[in-house]
Design an enzyme around this catalytic site. Sequence first.
Site, PDB file in Angstrom:
ATOM      1  CG  HIS A  27     -44.485 -16.270 -58.376  1.00 51.83           C
ATOM      2  ND1 HIS A  27     -43.962 -15.003 -58.370  1.00 51.83           N
ATOM      3  CD2 HIS A  27     -45.118 -16.383 -59.570  1.00 51.83           C
ATOM      4  CE1 HIS A  27     -44.268 -14.389 -59.488  1.00 51.83           C
ATOM      5  NE2 HIS A  27     -44.968 -15.194 -60.233  1.00 51.83           N
ATOM      6  CG  HIS A  83     -46.119 -13.351 -69.127  1.00 52.65           C
ATOM      7  ND1 HIS A  83     -44.913 -14.001 -69.273  1.00 52.65           N
ATOM      8  CD2 HIS A  83     -46.282 -13.187 -67.778  1.00 52.65           C
ATOM      9  CE1 HIS A  83     -44.391 -14.219 -68.073  1.00 52.65           C
ATOM     10  NE2 HIS A  83     -45.206 -13.746 -67.150  1.00 52.65           N
ATOM     11  CD  GLU A  85     -45.379 -16.227 -64.001  1.00 48.63           C
ATOM     12  OE1 GLU A  85     -45.165 -15.053 -64.357  1.00 48.63           O
ATOM     13  OE2 GLU A  85     -45.036 -16.671 -62.878  1.00 48.63           O
ATOM     14  CG  ASP A  87     -49.906 -15.162 -63.525  1.00 42.95           C
ATOM     15  OD1 ASP A  87     -49.140 -15.641 -64.374  1.00 42.95           O
ATOM     16  OD2 ASP A  87     -49.671 -14.091 -62.939  1.00 42.95           O
ATOM     17  CG  HIS A 149     -41.687 -11.349 -64.804  1.00 43.82           C
ATOM     18  ND1 HIS A 149     -41.641 -12.294 -63.823  1.00 43.82           N
ATOM     19  CD2 HIS A 149     -42.869 -11.531 -65.425  1.00 43.82           C
ATOM     20  CE1 HIS A 149     -42.778 -12.983 -63.810  1.00 43.82           C
ATOM     21  NE2 HIS A 149     -43.535 -12.536 -64.768  1.00 43.82           N
ATOM     22  CG  ASP A 168     -46.883 -10.411 -65.059  1.00 42.24           C
ATOM     23  OD1 ASP A 168     -48.028 -10.335 -64.584  1.00 42.24           O
ATOM     24  OD2 ASP A 168     -46.313 -11.495 -65.280  1.00 42.24           O
ATOM     25  CE1 TYR A 196     -47.333  -8.219 -59.969  1.00 40.41           C
ATOM     26  CE2 TYR A 196     -45.691  -6.952 -61.162  1.00 40.41           C
ATOM     27  CZ  TYR A 196     -46.638  -7.946 -61.136  1.00 40.41           C
ATOM     28  OH  TYR A 196     -46.898  -8.668 -62.271  1.00 40.41           O
ATOM     29  CG  HIS A 229     -51.197  -9.458 -61.763  1.00 40.41           C
ATOM     30  ND1 HIS A 229     -51.919 -10.599 -61.559  1.00 40.41           N
ATOM     31  CD2 HIS A 229     -50.054  -9.850 -62.378  1.00 40.41           C
ATOM     32  CE1 HIS A 229     -51.251 -11.645 -62.027  1.00 40.41           C
ATOM     33  NE2 HIS A 229     -50.114 -11.214 -62.539  1.00 40.41           N
TER      34      HIS A 229
HETATM   35 FE   FE2 Z   1     -45.541 -13.230 -64.941  1.00 44.34          FE
HETATM   36 FE   FE2 Z   2     -48.680 -12.231 -63.667  1.00 44.74          FE
END
Ligand code: FE2
Ligand code: FE2
Length: 398
Positions: A27, A83, A85, A87, A149, A168, A196, A229
């Site tokens: 991030h 998700h 995001e 990544d 999240h 996540d 995390y 992850h």
């Molecule tokens: Fe995320």
């Molecule tokens: Fe992630």
Amino acid sequence: MNMKTEVKVVDGVYWVGAVDWNVRYFHGYTYTTPRGTTYNAYLIQDEKVALVDTVYAAFTGEMMDRIRALVDPEKIDYIIANHVETDHSGALAAMLKAAKNAKLVCNQRCKDGLEKNYFGNWDYSIVKTGDTIKLGKKTLTFLEAPMLHWPDSMFTYIPEDELLLPNDAFGQHLASTERFVEDYDEAIVMQEAAKYYANILMPMSPLITKKIEEVGKMNLKIRMIAPSHGLIWREPQKIVNAYLRWASGEADKAVLVAYDTMWTATEKMALSIVEGIRSEGVPAKLVRIPVSDRSDAIADCLLMKGILVGSSTINRGMLPSLSPFLEDLKGLRPRKKVGAAFGSFGWSGGGAESVDKILREAGVEISAEPLTVKYMPNAEELKKCFEFGRAMAQKVKA
Ligand SMILES: [Fe+2]
Ligand SMILES: [Fe+2]
Ligand SMILES: Cc1cc2nc3c(=O)[nH]c(=O)nc-3n(C[C@H](O)[C@H](O)[C@H](O)COP(=O)(O)O)c2cc1C
């Protein structure tokens, strides 16, 4: 590269993600990842073929090689985006090009987010909680998890395998050759999982409790949790129980003492405070911000009940080096914490008082007025610091 690099999760489900050995910040620069991370994607082979999530764009080739070792990408029928995001979605555009017969499956909020990130004209199929896709013997079941999240966050569940792919949630930033928690040092995995949780999920704690209860009521059997992850949980109860505890705000009867100093006055205060805490039989951890890892200190704030933060005064305020830590804490809003501020000053004061204000904004229950000392603490003042630490330890034990 080695062509036989995919890993079987269960029969017909393969890990086809990527290992990022080198990433040290996540991030942007907000979160340190001293152990690197992985981006986990999962290929499900049945009569139909599905890919759940992708990887960060830089790792597209690594993922593609793993997929190709198992199946021609043109045979992929569905790509599930749990998700938005980057990544997990960074390789989507390339993947959709290679998997030209695939439908992109996600919820409406995910579609909105993907369109605003990638501006692609993609073939979407929108799903919501309870929707299913039959692949053959296996079924994909979707469970939206808004704000766990991000608004778009979603879990994919395969009932036949009792396998949960929650993206996540339940992850850890940890690069490894092992893919399963039980094959690795579990204490390290748990520590990374806590870090995390603390740095990413802590403000969503009430929602996490609710979501785990909701899943419990649905009577979903979960034999394995494969997050996006880090390592895969073969004994998912371990991490689910840890999440329940962290979400509740329950923590160790221990105190974190975080401080910074210019000329060691505040450090001397901190050392006496630590002695005072320990004199009560309560563990204390001393960290100097910013030399200590800030994200680890945030994890300590999750795991410990007491938080004492020290700053000397500069220009009527606190040392700016503490701001990233305190701003983080304010945003992450740890639950059920007790704390207080301390620090040295020369004339006007204001350092410890600024810390006190932010701790209050972070929702910490303040157990004492800021403890301040003019210039270097003398013997009598060090005694006060000791007592300040003792009182905190008693509060934490109570
Ligand atoms: Fe995320
Ligand atoms: Fe992630
Ligand atoms: C650049 C600078 C600015 C300072 N500004 C203030 C101030 O505005 N008000 C104040 O009370 N003390 C101020 N001080 C004094 C320090 O707070 C004081 O020396 C204190 O003992 C330092 O504690 P430390 O050794 O823990 O850093 C300032 C000191 C420096 C070096």
